[in-house]
Design a protein around this motif. Structure first.
Motif, PDB file in Angstrom:
ATOM      1  N   PRO A 137       0.833  -1.132  -0.168  1.00  0.00           N
ATOM      2  CA  PRO A 137      -0.073  -0.066   0.095  1.00  0.00           C
ATOM      3  C   PRO A 137       0.844   1.400   0.071  1.00  0.00           C
ATOM      4  CG  PRO A 137       0.005  -1.333   2.347  1.00  0.00           C
ATOM      5  CD  PRO A 137       0.771  -1.548   1.573  1.00  0.00           C
ATOM      6  N   PRO A 138       0.164   2.452  -0.813  1.00  0.00           N
ATOM      7  CA  PRO A 138       1.694   3.891  -0.251  1.00  0.00           C
ATOM      8  C   PRO A 138       1.648   4.029   1.361  1.00  0.00           C
ATOM      9  CG  PRO A 138      -1.024   4.008  -1.371  1.00  0.00           C
ATOM     10  CD  PRO A 138      -1.514   2.982  -1.556  1.00  0.00           C
ATOM     11  N   GLY A 139       2.910   4.487   0.955  1.00  0.00           N
ATOM     12  CA  GLY A 139       3.626   4.681   2.400  1.00  0.00           C
ATOM     13  C   GLY A 139       4.098   3.528   3.075  1.00  0.00           C
ATOM     14  N   ALA A 140       4.039   1.747   2.813  1.00  0.00           N
ATOM     15  CA  ALA A 140       3.719   0.666   3.395  1.00  0.00           C
ATOM     16  C   ALA A 140       6.164   1.311   3.815  1.00  0.00           C
ATOM     17  CB  ALA A 140       3.893  -0.223   2.937  1.00  0.00           C
ATOM     18  N   PHE A 141       6.145  -0.025   4.865  1.00  0.00           N
ATOM     19  CA  PHE A 141       7.904   0.932   5.102  1.00  0.00           C
ATOM     20  C   PHE A 141       8.079  -0.721   4.377  1.00  0.00           C
ATOM     21  CE2 PHE A 141      11.147  -1.491   7.142  1.00  0.00           C
ATOM     22  CZ  PHE A 141      12.185  -0.619   6.855  1.00  0.00           C
ATOM     23  N   PRO A 150      10.531  -4.381  15.002  1.00  0.00           N
ATOM     24  CA  PRO A 150       9.200  -3.464  15.788  1.00  0.00           C
ATOM     25  C   PRO A 150       9.808  -2.072  14.976  1.00  0.00           C
ATOM     26  CG  PRO A 150      11.704  -4.123  17.600  1.00  0.00           C
ATOM     27  CD  PRO A 150      11.577  -4.778  16.090  1.00  0.00           C
ATOM     28  N   PRO A 151       9.396  -0.934  15.164  1.00  0.00           N
ATOM     29  CA  PRO A 151       9.409   0.517  15.155  1.00  0.00           C
ATOM     30  C   PRO A 151      10.658   0.918  15.875  1.00  0.00           C
ATOM     31  CG  PRO A 151       6.911   0.011  14.594  1.00  0.00           C
ATOM     32  CD  PRO A 151       7.230  -1.175  15.527  1.00  0.00           C
ATOM     33  N   ARG A 152      11.472   1.938  15.120  1.00  0.00           N
ATOM     34  CA  ARG A 152      12.296   2.662  16.330  1.00  0.00           C
ATOM     35  C   ARG A 152      11.949   2.275  17.653  1.00  0.00           C
ATOM     36  NH1 ARG A 152      16.605   5.069  13.914  1.00  0.00           N
ATOM     37  NH2 ARG A 152      16.800   6.518  16.422  1.00  0.00           N
ATOM     38  N   ALA A 153      11.155   2.431  18.225  1.00  0.00           N
ATOM     39  CA  ALA A 153      10.953   2.450  19.815  1.00  0.00           C
ATOM     40  C   ALA A 153      11.114   1.071  20.341  1.00  0.00           C
ATOM     41  CB  ALA A 153       9.332   3.222  20.228  1.00  0.00           C
ATOM     42  N   GLY A 154      11.402   0.218  19.484  1.00  0.00           N
ATOM     43  CA  GLY A 154      11.189  -0.896  20.321  1.00  0.00           C
ATOM     44  C   GLY A 154       9.761  -1.558  19.987  1.00  0.00           C
ATOM     45  N   ARG A 158       9.612 -14.500  28.962  1.00  0.00           N
ATOM     46  CA  ARG A 158       9.756 -15.007  29.936  1.00  0.00           C
ATOM     47  C   ARG A 158       9.210 -17.147  28.794  1.00  0.00           C
ATOM     48  NH1 ARG A 158       5.632 -11.436  30.663  1.00  0.00           N
ATOM     49  NH2 ARG A 158       3.050 -11.939  30.188  1.00  0.00           N
ATOM     50  N   SER A 159       9.090 -16.321  27.483  1.00  0.00           N
ATOM     51  CA  SER A 159       8.572 -17.367  26.858  1.00  0.00           C
ATOM     52  C   SER A 159       9.406 -18.805  26.151  1.00  0.00           C
ATOM     53  CB  SER A 159       7.976 -17.250  25.301  1.00  0.00           C
ATOM     54  OG  SER A 159       9.523 -16.919  24.493  1.00  0.00           O
ATOM     55  N   LYS A 160       9.439 -19.880  26.095  1.00  0.00           N
ATOM     56  CA  LYS A 160      10.113 -21.193  25.985  1.00  0.00           C
ATOM     57  C   LYS A 160      10.510 -20.829  24.147  1.00  0.00           C
ATOM     58  CE  LYS A 160       9.748 -22.290  29.970  1.00  0.00           C
ATOM     59  NZ  LYS A 160      10.258 -21.592  31.107  1.00  0.00           N
ATOM     60  N   VAL A 161      10.741 -19.955  23.638  1.00  0.00           N
ATOM     61  CA  VAL A 161      11.309 -20.072  22.446  1.00  0.00           C
ATOM     62  C   VAL A 161      12.596 -20.394  21.995  1.00  0.00           C
ATOM     63  CG1 VAL A 161      10.762 -18.641  20.150  1.00  0.00           C
ATOM     64  CG2 VAL A 161       9.277 -18.632  21.224  1.00  0.00           C
ATOM     65  N   PRO A 162      12.869 -21.464  21.004  1.00  0.00           N
ATOM     66  CA  PRO A 162      13.827 -21.975  21.371  1.00  0.00           C
ATOM     67  C   PRO A 162      15.001 -20.466  20.633  1.00  0.00           C
ATOM     68  CG  PRO A 162      13.494 -23.390  20.242  1.00  0.00           C
ATOM     69  CD  PRO A 162      12.295 -22.555  20.859  1.00  0.00           C
ATOM     70  N   VAL A 163      14.757 -19.892  19.591  1.00  0.00           N
ATOM     71  CA  VAL A 163      15.537 -19.282  19.049  1.00  0.00           C
ATOM     72  C   VAL A 163      14.966 -17.740  18.879  1.00  0.00           C
ATOM     73  CG1 VAL A 163      17.013 -18.184  17.358  1.00  0.00           C
ATOM     74  CG2 VAL A 163      17.418 -20.020  18.225  1.00  0.00           C
ATOM     75  N   ILE A 164      14.975 -16.355  19.239  1.00  0.00           N
ATOM     76  CA  ILE A 164      14.782 -14.925  18.041  1.00  0.00           C
ATOM     77  C   ILE A 164      15.688 -14.202  17.163  1.00  0.00           C
ATOM     78  CG2 ILE A 164      13.496 -12.958  19.100  1.00  0.00           C
ATOM     79  CD1 ILE A 164      12.938 -14.969  21.770  1.00  0.00           C
ATOM     80  N   ALA A 165      15.261 -13.486  16.306  1.00  0.00           N
ATOM     81  CA  ALA A 165      16.456 -12.885  15.193  1.00  0.00           C
ATOM     82  C   ALA A 165      15.650 -12.271  15.906  1.00  0.00           C
ATOM     83  CB  ALA A 165      16.182 -13.096  14.134  1.00  0.00           C
ATOM     84  N   SER A 166      15.947 -10.880  16.585  1.00  0.00           N
ATOM     85  CA  SER A 166      15.413  -9.589  16.577  1.00  0.00           C
ATOM     86  C   SER A 166      16.410  -8.753  15.860  1.00  0.00           C
ATOM     87  CB  SER A 166      16.172  -9.041  17.995  1.00  0.00           C
ATOM     88  OG  SER A 166      15.677  -7.926  17.663  1.00  0.00           O
ATOM     89  N   VAL A 167      15.644  -8.063  14.936  1.00  0.00           N
ATOM     90  CA  VAL A 167      16.094  -6.774  13.788  1.00  0.00           C
ATOM     91  C   VAL A 167      15.686  -5.921  14.230  1.00  0.00           C
ATOM     92  CG1 VAL A 167      15.882  -5.691  11.621  1.00  0.00           C
ATOM     93  CG2 VAL A 167      15.779  -8.228  11.678  1.00  0.00           C
ATOM     94  N   SER A 168      16.073  -4.722  14.142  1.00  0.00           N
ATOM     95  CA  SER A 168      16.444  -3.396  14.915  1.00  0.00           C
ATOM     96  C   SER A 168      16.731  -2.505  14.384  1.00  0.00           C
ATOM     97  CB  SER A 168      17.340  -3.078  16.316  1.00  0.00           C
ATOM     98  OG  SER A 168      16.930  -2.269  16.734  1.00  0.00           O
ATOM     99  N   CYS A 169      16.186  -0.585  13.918  1.00  0.00           N
ATOM    100  CA  CYS A 169      17.088   0.523  12.899  1.00  0.00           C
ATOM    101  C   CYS A 169      17.604   1.467  13.507  1.00  0.00           C
ATOM    102  CB  CYS A 169      16.421   0.420  12.451  1.00  0.00           C
ATOM    103  SG  CYS A 169      14.685   1.392  13.563  1.00  0.00           S
ATOM    104  N   ASN A 170      17.058   1.190  16.054  1.00  0.00           N
ATOM    105  CA  ASN A 170      17.864   1.221  16.959  1.00  0.00           C
ATOM    106  C   ASN A 170      18.820   0.878  17.901  1.00  0.00           C
ATOM    107  OD1 ASN A 170      17.811   3.320  18.839  1.00  0.00           O
ATOM    108  ND2 ASN A 170      15.762   3.588  18.791  1.00  0.00           N
TER     109      ASN A 170
END
Length: 407
Positions: A237-241, A339-343, A353-365
């Motif tokens: 859509p217009p303006g989508a990230f 997430p956005p810049r604010a995290g 507190r989850s049991k997820v084995p792996v998290i890939a955290s992408v950030s611009c801040n």
């Protein structure tokens, strides 16, 4: 007054220590000796007495006037180390450290999206980027940052400004390169009437724009502006990230894929239009969650129209007000979160507190990334490594991916 630059600030200004505190000098590098007139905490009418070995000739002819880039006077090696230092400093502020993979930098002339400032003039249109700390518009016909396809849209953009711009107010034009032509979004133009809409449609056709959005309304759609994510084609859509460069997007995707490994069930949080979700669905089931209905609609349509994908479930949900809860992560092998810049403090609290084995955290801040990283580590995760991706050459902006695993 003569000073020696000690370090760079977060916006790239040189900082020296004066008798009454910090003195700021733009365009300097650490170790440089500078002489000028002290005005408050700024050094004015300055000249470099002793240049740094890392000082280079700016590759862009607009570097001295345009405010779009702030670090063209520094060597690539210096800028890479500086950006790594920004992220390391943010982690250190939370008492954290990590292994860093080598930085990946997008090449010159690779930005596929830009917001151009413009004003209608007596004889045409003035269009470009703002000068540093100023509302003055600087023309940039030989910009070394933008993809050539974006520069090729400038005559058409000028035609739009001539038709619907103002001599008293600034117009903002966001132009995005797509597989089917430029996607143009204009804010601040004249109110639409039948005649203006007809003329704008003619410009769209003449210059081959895929879509033209005017003050929030789509006034011309010659063809859907398509983006490719893996084997999927998406019409955002217009303006989508979107990520700033294709090269940067691919680097982030490769890094995320490396981080989550052979995961078979993935949750993609703040999924946007499917930057990660769609390519990852070529090998795993994906739940893609995004708060903007127009983006989830585009993602779902692309997933439904793409052969060879595993199951993709799309959910529209405000993750700030209603984050996924613990039980919704049961049976999930990996989480990708961008997430956005604010995290994403509320969602990270649940993930911690989850049991997820792996998290890939992408950030611009780096600041919000470090805060969220501390939360995950306090919950029992380890930060295995960090990958910095520099999509915004010659700026202070940083993208990164961190891999977190359950210890």
């Amino acid at each position: 007054m003569k000073v020696t630059i000690d370090r760079l600030g977060h916006l790239g200004d040189g900082i020296a220590q004066g008798p009454l505190g910090a003195i700021f000098v733009p365009g300097m590098l650490p170790g440089e000796e500078v002489e000028g007139d002290l005005q408050g905490d700024q050094l004015a009418d300055y000249r470099i007495v002793t240049p740094s070995v890392d000082r280079v000739k700016p590759p862009c002819p607009h570097a001295k006037t345009c405010g779009g880039c702030m670090m063209q006077h520094a060597s690539e090696a210096f800028v890479a180390d500086w950006k790594l230092g920004i992220v390391k400093g943010a982690l250190a502020g939370q008492g954290l450290e990590a292994e860093f993979r080598p930085i990946i930098t997008s090449p010159p002339k690779s930005r596929r999206r830009a917001t151009i400032a413009a004003r209608r003039t007596k004889n045409g249109a003035l269009m470009g980027f703002h000068a540093r700390a100023s509302d003055m518009v600087v023309e940039v016909p030989n910009c070394q940052l933008l993809h050539p396809d974006l520069l090729a849209t400038f005559p058409g953009l000028q035609a739009l400004v001539k038709l619907g711009g103002s001599r008293t107010a600034e117009v903002s034009l966001t132009v995005t390169r797509s597989l089917s032509g430029a996607d143009v979004m204009v804010v601040g133009g004249k109110p639409l009437d039948g005649q203006l809409q007809l003329e704008l449609a003619r410009v769209t056709e003449t210059y081959g724009f895929a879509r033209l959005t005017w003050n929030g309304d789509t006034v011309a759609l010659r063809t859907a502006p398509m983006q490719r994510f893996g084997r999927a084609l998406v019409s955002p859509p217009p303006g989508a990230f979107l990520q700033a460069t294709v090269e940067g997007e691919q680097a982030l995707l490769r890094t995320v894929a490396l981080a989550i490994g052979p995961a078979k069930k993935i949750v993609d949080l703040f999924a946007g239009v499917g930057t990660f979700a769609l390519p990852l669905a070529e090998r795993a089931e994906v739940l893609a969650v995004e708060g903007e209905p127009a983006m989830t609609a585009a993602l779902a349509k692309a997933a439904n129209n793409t052969e060879g994908l595993k199951r993709v479930t799309v959910e529209t949900r405000d993750l700030f007000r209603r984050p996924l809860e613990d039980d919704e992560f049961k049976g999930i092998d990996a989480v990708v979160i961008d997430p956005p810049r604010a995290g994403a403090e509320a969602q990270m609290a649940v993930l911690a507190r989850s049991k997820v084995p792996v998290i890939a955290s992408v950030s611009c801040n780096p600041i919000s990334f470090a805060r969220d990283a501390k939360m995950l580590i306090a919950g029992g995760y380890s930060l295995d490594w960090v990958q910095v991706v520099d999509q915004f050459r010659w700026s202070a902006h940083v993208e990164l991916v961190g891999r977190f695993s359950r210890t």
